[in-house]
Design a protein around this motif. Structure first.
Motif, PDB file in Angstrom:
ATOM      1  N   SER A  89       0.941  -1.236   0.017  1.00  0.00           N
ATOM      2  CA  SER A  89      -0.134   0.219   0.516  1.00  0.00           C
ATOM      3  C   SER A  89       1.191   1.300  -0.147  1.00  0.00           C
ATOM      4  O   SER A  89       1.829   1.509   0.549  1.00  0.00           O
ATOM      5  CB  SER A  89      -0.987  -0.211   1.469  1.00  0.00           C
ATOM      6  N   PRO A  90       0.195   2.097  -0.607  1.00  0.00           N
ATOM      7  CA  PRO A  90       0.998   3.803  -0.341  1.00  0.00           C
ATOM      8  C   PRO A  90       1.127   4.185   0.796  1.00  0.00           C
ATOM      9  O   PRO A  90       2.429   4.892   1.394  1.00  0.00           O
ATOM     10  CB  PRO A  90       0.222   4.588  -1.412  1.00  0.00           C
ATOM     11  N   GLN A  91       0.240   3.923   1.741  1.00  0.00           N
ATOM     12  CA  GLN A  91       0.439   3.849   3.198  1.00  0.00           C
ATOM     13  C   GLN A  91       1.237   3.615   3.812  1.00  0.00           C
ATOM     14  O   GLN A  91       1.883   3.984   5.383  1.00  0.00           O
ATOM     15  CB  GLN A  91      -0.849   3.854   3.869  1.00  0.00           C
ATOM     16  N   ARG A 115      -7.227  -4.063  -4.172  1.00  0.00           N
ATOM     17  CA  ARG A 115      -7.461  -3.590  -5.991  1.00  0.00           C
ATOM     18  C   ARG A 115      -8.797  -2.616  -5.208  1.00  0.00           C
ATOM     19  O   ARG A 115      -8.448  -2.352  -4.374  1.00  0.00           O
ATOM     20  CB  ARG A 115      -8.001  -5.135  -6.413  1.00  0.00           C
ATOM     21  N   TYR A 116      -9.351  -1.254  -6.055  1.00  0.00           N
ATOM     22  CA  TYR A 116      -9.901  -0.317  -6.041  1.00  0.00           C
ATOM     23  C   TYR A 116      -9.365   0.612  -5.277  1.00  0.00           C
ATOM     24  O   TYR A 116      -8.251   1.059  -5.095  1.00  0.00           O
ATOM     25  CB  TYR A 116     -11.109  -0.507  -4.861  1.00  0.00           C
ATOM     26  N   GLU A 117     -10.591   0.883  -4.220  1.00  0.00           N
ATOM     27  CA  GLU A 117      -9.423   2.112  -2.867  1.00  0.00           C
ATOM     28  C   GLU A 117      -9.092   1.186  -2.131  1.00  0.00           C
ATOM     29  O   GLU A 117      -8.213   1.926  -0.845  1.00  0.00           O
ATOM     30  CB  GLU A 117     -10.806   3.070  -2.283  1.00  0.00           C
ATOM     31  N   ILE A 132       3.983  -2.564   3.440  1.00  0.00           N
ATOM     32  CA  ILE A 132       5.150  -2.017   2.819  1.00  0.00           C
ATOM     33  C   ILE A 132       4.751  -1.275   1.462  1.00  0.00           C
ATOM     34  O   ILE A 132       3.719  -1.576   0.511  1.00  0.00           O
ATOM     35  CB  ILE A 132       6.062  -3.162   2.525  1.00  0.00           C
ATOM     36  N   SER A 133       5.053  -0.061   0.814  1.00  0.00           N
ATOM     37  CA  SER A 133       5.198   0.736  -0.656  1.00  0.00           C
ATOM     38  C   SER A 133       6.159   0.554  -1.183  1.00  0.00           C
ATOM     39  O   SER A 133       7.593   0.752  -1.270  1.00  0.00           O
ATOM     40  CB  SER A 133       4.619   2.010   0.172  1.00  0.00           C
ATOM     41  N   ILE A 134       6.133   0.212  -3.030  1.00  0.00           N
ATOM     42  CA  ILE A 134       7.227  -0.012  -3.404  1.00  0.00           C
ATOM     43  C   ILE A 134       7.480   1.387  -4.063  1.00  0.00           C
ATOM     44  O   ILE A 134       8.398   1.706  -4.975  1.00  0.00           O
ATOM     45  CB  ILE A 134       7.008  -0.740  -4.602  1.00  0.00           C
ATOM     46  N   TYR A 137       3.811   6.130  -5.585  1.00  0.00           N
ATOM     47  CA  TYR A 137       3.379   6.789  -7.098  1.00  0.00           C
ATOM     48  C   TYR A 137       1.682   5.079  -6.491  1.00  0.00           C
ATOM     49  O   TYR A 137       1.620   4.675  -5.814  1.00  0.00           O
ATOM     50  CB  TYR A 137       3.673   6.615  -8.324  1.00  0.00           C
ATOM     51  N   VAL A 138       0.887   5.872  -7.375  1.00  0.00           N
ATOM     52  CA  VAL A 138      -0.497   5.131  -7.024  1.00  0.00           C
ATOM     53  C   VAL A 138      -0.885   3.987  -8.325  1.00  0.00           C
ATOM     54  O   VAL A 138      -0.750   4.584  -9.090  1.00  0.00           O
ATOM     55  CB  VAL A 138      -1.832   5.878  -7.036  1.00  0.00           C
ATOM     56  N   LEU A 139      -0.661   3.041  -8.393  1.00  0.00           N
ATOM     57  CA  LEU A 139      -1.123   1.895  -8.998  1.00  0.00           C
ATOM     58  C   LEU A 139      -2.592   1.081  -9.027  1.00  0.00           C
ATOM     59  O   LEU A 139      -3.274   1.702  -7.712  1.00  0.00           O
ATOM     60  CB  LEU A 139       0.048   0.426  -8.906  1.00  0.00           C
ATOM     61  N   SER A 140      -2.944   0.719 -10.187  1.00  0.00           N
ATOM     62  CA  SER A 140      -4.385  -0.170  -9.544  1.00  0.00           C
ATOM     63  C   SER A 140      -4.212  -1.801  -9.093  1.00  0.00           C
ATOM     64  O   SER A 140      -5.729  -1.814  -8.971  1.00  0.00           O
ATOM     65  CB  SER A 140      -4.669  -0.007 -11.172  1.00  0.00           C
ATOM     66  N   GLY A 141      -3.017  -1.876  -8.649  1.00  0.00           N
ATOM     67  CA  GLY A 141      -3.182  -2.577  -7.614  1.00  0.00           C
ATOM     68  C   GLY A 141      -2.396  -3.064  -7.321  1.00  0.00           C
ATOM     69  O   GLY A 141      -0.915  -2.704  -7.375  1.00  0.00           O
ATOM     70  N   GLY A 142      -2.131  -4.030  -6.022  1.00  0.00           N
ATOM     71  CA  GLY A 142      -0.974  -4.481  -4.492  1.00  0.00           C
ATOM     72  C   GLY A 142       0.182  -5.301  -5.703  1.00  0.00           C
ATOM     73  O   GLY A 142       0.919  -5.382  -5.538  1.00  0.00           O
ATOM     74  N   GLU A 143      -0.750  -6.052  -6.956  1.00  0.00           N
ATOM     75  CA  GLU A 143       0.211  -7.444  -7.217  1.00  0.00           C
ATOM     76  C   GLU A 143       1.287  -7.170  -8.154  1.00  0.00           C
ATOM     77  O   GLU A 143       2.488  -7.456  -7.763  1.00  0.00           O
ATOM     78  CB  GLU A 143      -0.940  -7.390  -8.312  1.00  0.00           C
TER      79      GLU A 143
HETATM   80  N1  LIG Z   1       2.456   2.208  -4.263  1.00  0.00           N
HETATM   81  C1  LIG Z   1       2.156   1.496  -3.828  1.00  0.00           C
HETATM   82  N2  LIG Z   1       3.464  -0.171  -3.479  1.00  0.00           N
HETATM   83  O1  LIG Z   1       2.643  -0.639  -3.197  1.00  0.00           O
HETATM   84  N3  LIG Z   1       1.356  -0.770  -3.249  1.00  0.00           N
HETATM   85  C2  LIG Z   1       1.119   0.472  -3.734  1.00  0.00           C
HETATM   86  C3  LIG Z   1      -0.400   1.039  -4.439  1.00  0.00           C
HETATM   87  O2  LIG Z   1      -0.212   1.907  -5.345  1.00  0.00           O
HETATM   88  N4  LIG Z   1      -1.310   0.478  -4.876  1.00  0.00           N
HETATM   89  C4  LIG Z   1      -2.803   0.556  -5.127  1.00  0.00           C
HETATM   90  C5  LIG Z   1      -3.631   1.669  -4.340  1.00  0.00           C
HETATM   91  C6  LIG Z   1      -4.897   2.178  -4.576  1.00  0.00           C
HETATM   92  N5  LIG Z   1      -5.702   0.534  -4.526  1.00  0.00           N
HETATM   93  C7  LIG Z   1      -5.388   0.223  -5.125  1.00  0.00           C
HETATM   94  C8  LIG Z   1      -3.964  -0.909  -5.148  1.00  0.00           C
END
Ligand SMILES: Nc1nonc1C(=O)NC1CCNCC1
Length: 247
Positions: A89-91, A115-117, A132-134, A137-143
């Motif tokens: 997650s970005p958090q 996924r989603y919010e 953990i955030s990679i 930035y915001v991705l469409s999924g944590g995959e």
């Molecule tokens: N940056 C990130 N590092 O790990 N996950 C990240 C990410 O953007 N996840 C998305 C956040 C919005 N909801 C779908 C998943």
């Protein structure tokens, strides 16, 4: 090491883990990657895994029940070894090589991909050990975050790399960026391989590589250098690099 991934896109995760070094690590049974889809744990006929965000506003949230069931099933499949559950997650805290090295020593990781919010906060509080955030930035999924983590951890498993030394020489493994690398031909229209690398003098090659790593880190990631204690040889080499660079 066992890694279980909770994801609405299991095929994506399996395919990422089936190639290259991670695929080989799985073949060598150094690592296993198993994907669990919360949709398989949904109890309604629509196999619902998401719900509207409480309080209004855009987007959907991953539901507690099917997601939690998938986590519980993954934990049970770990047959009793202590598992550590990571939510991508970005958090989360920014992923670093030090964190990768720490996680690579675990016996069982469960990676939760939102996924989603994202995932219901109550589930994060109840089941997640660490976010953990990679990257910021915001991705469409944590995959993709899970794939990054699996790759970085997988290559550190003993026996995964044909030459274990390369893991030690990677960027960040010693807190510095990697040195430049070259392959034949020794002379190309794009230039020549540095003479020292053709000298066969291994001590001089080691010295050159450390100097290049220090210099590159100084030029490109001074923040990493600021965090690193330098021994006397490293200080001398960096000074030499700086003098040559600024000349
Ligand atoms: N940056 C990130 N590092 O790990 N996950 C990240 C990410 O953007 N996840 C998305 C956040 C919005 N909801 C779908 C998943």
């Amino acid at each position: 090491m066992r890694i279980d991934v909770i994801t609405l896109f299991p095929d994506f995760v399996r395919s990422c883990a089936a190639v290259g070094v991670v695929g080989r690590a799985q073949e060598r049974e150094l690592l296993s990657v198993t994907a669990w889809n919360p949709r398989d744990f949904a109890t309604d006929s629509y196999r619902t895994v998401d719900g509207r965000t409480c309080g209004g506003g855009p987007g959907m949230v991953m539901l507690i029940a099917p997601t939690r069931e998938a986590i519980v099933a993954a934990r049970k499949a770990g047959s009793g070894s202590k598992s550590r559950t990571i939510y991508l997650s970005p958090q989360g805290s920014r992923l670093t090589q030090a964190k990768v090295a720490e996680l690579a020593r675990e016996d069982h990781l469960i990676l939760l991909c939102g996924r989603y919010e994202g995932v219901d906060e109550r589930l994060i509080a109840a089941e997640v050990d660490e976010e953990i955030s990679i990257g910021d930035y915001v991705l469409s999924g944590g995959e993709l975050g899970a794939a990054v983590l699996i790759d970085a951890i997988g290559r550190l498993q003993d026996g995964a790399l044909n030459d274990a030394a390369s893991a030690e020489q990677d960027s960040f493994s010693d807190g510095l960026l990697d040195c430049p690398h070259y392959a034949r031909p020794m002379v190309d229209e794009l230039g020549a391989v540095p003479d020292v690398l053709q000298s066969g003098n291994h001590a001089m090659i080691r010295r050159w590589r450390l100097k290049q790593s220090l210099g590159r880190t100084w030029l490109r990631r001074p923040d990493l250098l600021a965090r690193r204690e330098l021994g006397s040889q490293a200080r001398t080499l960096l000074e030499e690099f700086r003098r040559e660079w600024l000349a």
